[in-house]
Scaffold this active site. Structure first.
Site, short mmCIF file in Angstrom:
data_model
loop_
_atom_site.label_atom_id
_atom_site.label_comp_id
_atom_site.label_asym_id
_atom_site.label_seq_id
_atom_site.Cartn_x
_atom_site.Cartn_y
_atom_site.Cartn_z
N SER A 179 -4.11 -5.43 2.27
CA SER A 179 -3.01 -4.50 2.15
C SER A 179 -3.34 -3.09 2.63
CB SER A 179 -2.58 -4.41 0.68
OG SER A 179 -3.62 -3.86 -0.11
N LYS A 235 -5.32 5.76 1.29
CA LYS A 235 -4.27 4.75 1.07
C LYS A 235 -3.26 5.27 0.05
CE LYS A 235 -3.77 -0.18 -0.16
NZ LYS A 235 -4.51 -1.38 -0.62
N SER A 276 -8.31 -6.73 0.31
CA SER A 276 -7.45 -5.74 0.98
C SER A 276 -8.19 -4.63 1.72
CB SER A 276 -6.50 -5.10 -0.05
OG SER A 276 -5.46 -5.97 -0.35
#
Lengths: 475, 485
Positions: A151, A76, A175
């Site tokens: 997210s 990420k 997330s």
């Protein structure tokens, strides 16, 4: 390329493929698939091939290249990678190149993993749909009209898509778990302090976690095993020893006590609710005892979370001010104008919303009413869980009230978006380990994850339960 | 304004003092704290406030801060909490300072100061807390300084303790005495060099005035930039007069932050209360509560040196020094330790005190040397004093010997031996010189015998001169009296 870590290990050993071949294939596959999903923000071929070559060289010398040897992993884009851009999904860091690696990055590479790319996410990890990225939304590989969740949407999508075998995401209020659920893969939020946050761009420091995504419980457990453990660079990282999570995947969960929080299931008359109920039946069949438990402060979790996380975010995001590494606005004659324009032009709407909320709740005269009160509520929520864990070994819950929704569907209703975080936020506030494990799909074919929550540092039990469930043949 | 008007008012002053701790590395990272490195070189992701970087507390910082707090007679909390103080400034890379707020490291201390009239006064210390320093903004000195400010982040993350006093100070000289004593205590513990020029000791003052006898405090102004002892006194004196004049002329003091401009000797308004920052303090989530276990605390306390107040008392009662001398000799830890070693070697502490404060201090000053670099060791000085005390040499001779010790580093005994300077206590030899002096100075001898006995000093002096200072002066005196009848 839907290979499991064990298959990669076997393939490398037998010479069926080299780490370099694997990395090249992953990179090519990612390059070809990415236009559909926008899951990667940038691929990292040089670093990937160098790491793969190192693995091949170790194998050639007869050395053990590590438990994640040759495993293509995506990261990420809020986790820092030395000499590679880390944008946090934000215009403000569009060109930011970190001078150091996050501890989790060093540990996966030490274990032999091959970083193939940085994945898209909501800006500074703020969002539940990955639509808040400055670099465009990510599309769910299961259904390209739908969001992958957020997210960590990109990190979930690349594993679902098979362009990476595993990935790292970050979870502050759901997330990792929610996108894992939306994309039909395994996503793990470890105990707070289990994985070093050093090198994770902070959103809400007391809630931020790095955790793995995998196509299977085993793969996620193997990654967590590699990244967990005390780090002297993170004062909040725990000293507790890290057991072998993969070795604990015995399939035997007989006698395990499972709790169903009555507050969670009261209003859950939906396909998601039905799938979770079926999942619970499966656990019963595997020999688990099922009990009802109560988490009485659940109704206060969302306001509590949005006070604490925005307060911390307002402070954590202050450093993106245009003075040093942040992209600076070209407009403005004075220092104050430079700050205002840089941040006004650079941050997206969701970040601004949260910075303003957080600034407000910390302001003189409001601090006691909001922040202090929220901290008290947080203590009560954590106590709810410790009480429940006196009676049960694990709690089963939904991850999200609904499966992946369509792009744009909830974009103009931030309140509804916040409310959908209810099942994941409580575990985050308590700092306990939680994960999403696939438990089937809706009639429309949309994956639904089942959440497992355990007591602090009980990841081994959580993985064992998830693994037994995964292999029950029911999902 | 007449002194009478000024006297109607009583100033009320509290000081906030920042002391830079003398650790080798910064408070939350391993970067060196050194002064004078090229800009932005003593930095790392942590003190640069890069994304993802996290603070880790330096153990040595805690030990020094606790020592500093104990020197100020504070109660050290078993648990203190770090808090973020949020504000935007280019030299503050994180956008917040890591400080302590509602649960500071230590509280409830005091400092006893000596007043001009010789009395003493106790100034309360409200709290001592830990924090990290910001960087340095440089607004001048560059080719494009008209358009740009330069930032040096070497100082960012340097460990500080902030020491907040109670509003117990009533004059600029009390403030001066408080800061002096505070500096002395910090230097004695070795927790700070307190070098004001390098910013190791920084002082802000909260100043108000009220009519004498009034109970309520007046409205205070915070005066910043008091970065020398002289500026502190000047700024306070200016500010006190300014506030009194304002009130006397029918105005009101407004709560504001004022900056002292030493160039003009005035304070001027920097920002009013309306523009005061809301720092939005909240507990620092990246750091755990700081717990100081009783065992660790005991270890830190055991490592504390004897502090000036205790030393002074001991020098007075044990060595028989005058309070003034005891005060002078405890101005630095080095000085007090040097003196004590010299005193012990000499067997004559008062003699040693005079030598340390006199000839030694003068020689150090003349050569611009620090005590640590003195060519004459404490033991050597003690030996010189012992030689005088035991009658081996005269004080006058000692004054000649000392510069030789200073330039050669040799001991007094070696110099005395080599130059044959041993004191003459041989009665016969001295009587012989006396006879010569009496013969050569009939006028003075007559005067003495005629009742002007003070003239004996001249005659003794002649004997000393003739003996090249080596004659035992006491003996000369006695024998001269005898010879003159």
């Amino acid at each position: 390329m839907k290979l499991a870590i064990r298959e990669i290990r076997a393939g490398l050993r037998s010479g069926q493929f080299s780490a370099r071949e694997l990395a090249s294939r992953a990179l090519a596959h990612a390059g070809a698939e990415n236009p559909k999903t926008n899951a990667y923000l940038h691929l990292t071929p040089e670093r990937a091939l160098a790491a793969a070559d190192a693995v091949d060289a170790q194998l050639a010398r007869g050395e053990d290249p590590g438990p994640l040897a040759g495993v293509p992993i995506a990261v990420k884009d809020v986790i820092l990678t030395k000499d590679i851009r880390t944008t946090c999904g934000s215009r403000l860091l569009e060109h930011y190149v970190a001078p150091y690696d996050a501890t989790a990055i060093m540990r996966v590479e030490q274990a032999g993993a091959v970083i193939v790319g940085k994945t898209n996410c909501d800006e500074f990890a703020m969002g539940s749909s990955n639509e808040n990225s400055a670099f465009g939304p990510v599309r769910n590989p299961v259904d390209l009209e739908r969001v992958p969740g957020g997210s960590s949407g990109g990190s979930a999508a690349v594993v679902a898509q098979g362009t990476a075998v595993v990935s790292l995401g970050s979870d502050t209020g759901g997330s990792i778990r929610q996108p894992a659920s939306f994309c039909g893969i395994v996503g793990v939020t470890p105990t707070y302090g289990r994985v070093s946050r050093y090198g994770l761009t902070a959103f809400a420091s007391s809630l931020d976690h790095i955790g793995p995504f995998g196509g299977s419980v085993h793969d996620a457990a193997a990654v967590l095993e590699a990244i967990a453990g005390r780090d002297p660079m993170d004062a909040t990282s725990a000293f507790a020893p890290v057991p072998s999570y993969t070795a604990g995947l015995t399939g035997d969960v007989r006698g395990m006590r499972i709790g169903l929080p009555k507050e969670y299931f009261a209003g859950l008359a939906s396909e998601t609710g039905d799938l979770i109920a079926r999942g619970v039946d499966t656990l019963r069949r595997l020999g688990c005892e099922v009990h009802e438990v109560s988490l009485p402060h659940t109704e206060y979790a969302i306001p509590c979370y949005y006070v604490i996380c925005t307060a911390e975010a307002s402070s954590n995001l202050a450093r993106y001010d245009g003075v040093r590494y942040t992209s600076r606005s070209a407009n403005g004659e004075t220092l104050i104008d430079m700050y205002r324009n840089t941040r006004g032009e650079g941050f997206g709407a969701e970040c601004k919303r949260r910075i303003m909320l957080g600034t407000y709740v910390l302001s003189a005269g409001y601090y006691d009413a909001y922040y202090i009160k929220a901290q008290r509520v947080r203590t009560l929520i954590a106590r709810d869980f410790s009480n429940a864990f006196q009676q049960v070994d694990a709690i089963i819950a939904p991850v999200s009230p609904f499966p992946a929704f369509k792009l744009g569907e909830k974009l103009d209703d931030p309140m509804q978006m916040y409310l959908s975080d209810i099942y994941t936020i409580t575990g985050s506030l308590a700092g306990i380990p939680c994960m999403s494990v696939p438990c089937g799909a809706t009639a429309a074919g949309l994956p639904v994850g089942m959440q497992i929550l355990c007591n602090h540092f009980e990841e081994a039990a959580m993985f064992r339960l998830a693994h037994a469930f995964e292999n029950s043949g029911d999902t | 304004m007449s002194p009478g008007t000024l006297d109607k008012y009583e100033p009320v002053i509290g000081l906030e003092v920042h002391v830079q701790l003398a650790t080798r590395t910064k408070i939350f990272c391993a970067c060196p704290t050194g002064f004078g490195a090229p800009p932005n070189t003593n930095v790392c992701p942590v003190c640069l406030g890069l994304p993802g970087a996290l603070p880790v507390l330096n153990r040595r910082v805690v030990e020094m801060a606790v020592q500093g707090a104990l020197a100020l007679n504070c109660q050290v909390r078993g648990e203190s909490i770090f808090a973020r103080k949020n504000y935007f400034y280019p030299d503050l890379p994180k956008g917040y300072q890591i400080s302590q707020y509602d649960r500071p490291l230590a509280e409830h201390g005091h400092v006893d100061i000596l007043l001009d009239d010789g009395g003493s006064k106790r100034i309360g210390v409200t709290r001592v807390h830990l924090e990290d320093d910001a960087g340095k903004s440089m607004h001048e000195g560059f080719r494009d300084s008209d358009r740009y400010t330069y930032v040096d982040l070497n100082r960012t993350g340097t460990p500080l303790i902030e020491i907040v006093s109670e509003p117990d100070i009533r004059s600029s000289s009390e403030a001066y005495a408080y800061l002096t004593e505070l500096k002395l205590l910090m230097q004695f513990c070795g927790v700070s060099t307190c070098d004001m020029e390098k910013g190791h000791l920084r002082c802000d003052a909260n100043v108000s005035v009220r009519l004498r006898g009034a109970e309520k405090f007046g409205t205070k102004a915070e005066v910043k930039n008091l970065n020398s002892f002289r500026f502190l006194k000047q700024a306070l004196d200016y500010e006190i007069v300014r506030q009194v004049e304002l009130i006397e002329s029918g105005g009101r003091v407004v709560q504001e932050t004022r900056l002292y401009n030493p160039a003009v000797g005035e304070t001027f308004s920097m920002r009013s209360k309306e523009h005061a920052h809301d720092y939005r303090y909240f507990p620092e989530p990246d750091l755990l509560p700081l717990r100081i276990a009783p065992g660790w605390r005991a270890e830190i306390e055991a490592a504390m040196p004897e502090l000036p107040p205790a030393k002074r008392a001991r020098f007075i009662s044990g060595f028989g020094l005058r309070p003034y001398d005891a005060d002078v000799l405890t101005q630095t830890r080095e000085m007090s330790e040097y003196f004590e070693r010299a005193a012990n070697a000499s067997g004559d502490p008062r003699g040693a005190a005079n030598w340390v404060m006199g000839d030694l201090a003068a020689a150090l000053k003349a050569d611009g040397k620090e005590l640590a670099d003195s060519p004459v060791s404490a033991e050597q000085l003690g030996e010189l004093v012992a030689l005088i005390a035991k009658g081996g040499i005269s004080g006058k001779l000692a004054k000649e010997i000392f510069p030789k010790m200073w330039s050669t580093g040799e001991s007094a005994a070696v110099i005395v031996e080599r130059e044959g300077l041993r004191q003459i206590s041989d009665t016969g030899a001295i009587e012989k010189i006396i006879a010569e002096v009496i013969a050569a100075n009939p006028k003075q001898v007559d005067q003495y015998r005629g009742g002007k006995t003070a003239v004996i000093g001249f005659l003794v002096g002649q004997v000393m001169k003739a003996s090249r200072g080596q004659a035992n002066p006491q003996l000369v005196n006695d024998l001269m009296k005898k010879a003159l009848g």
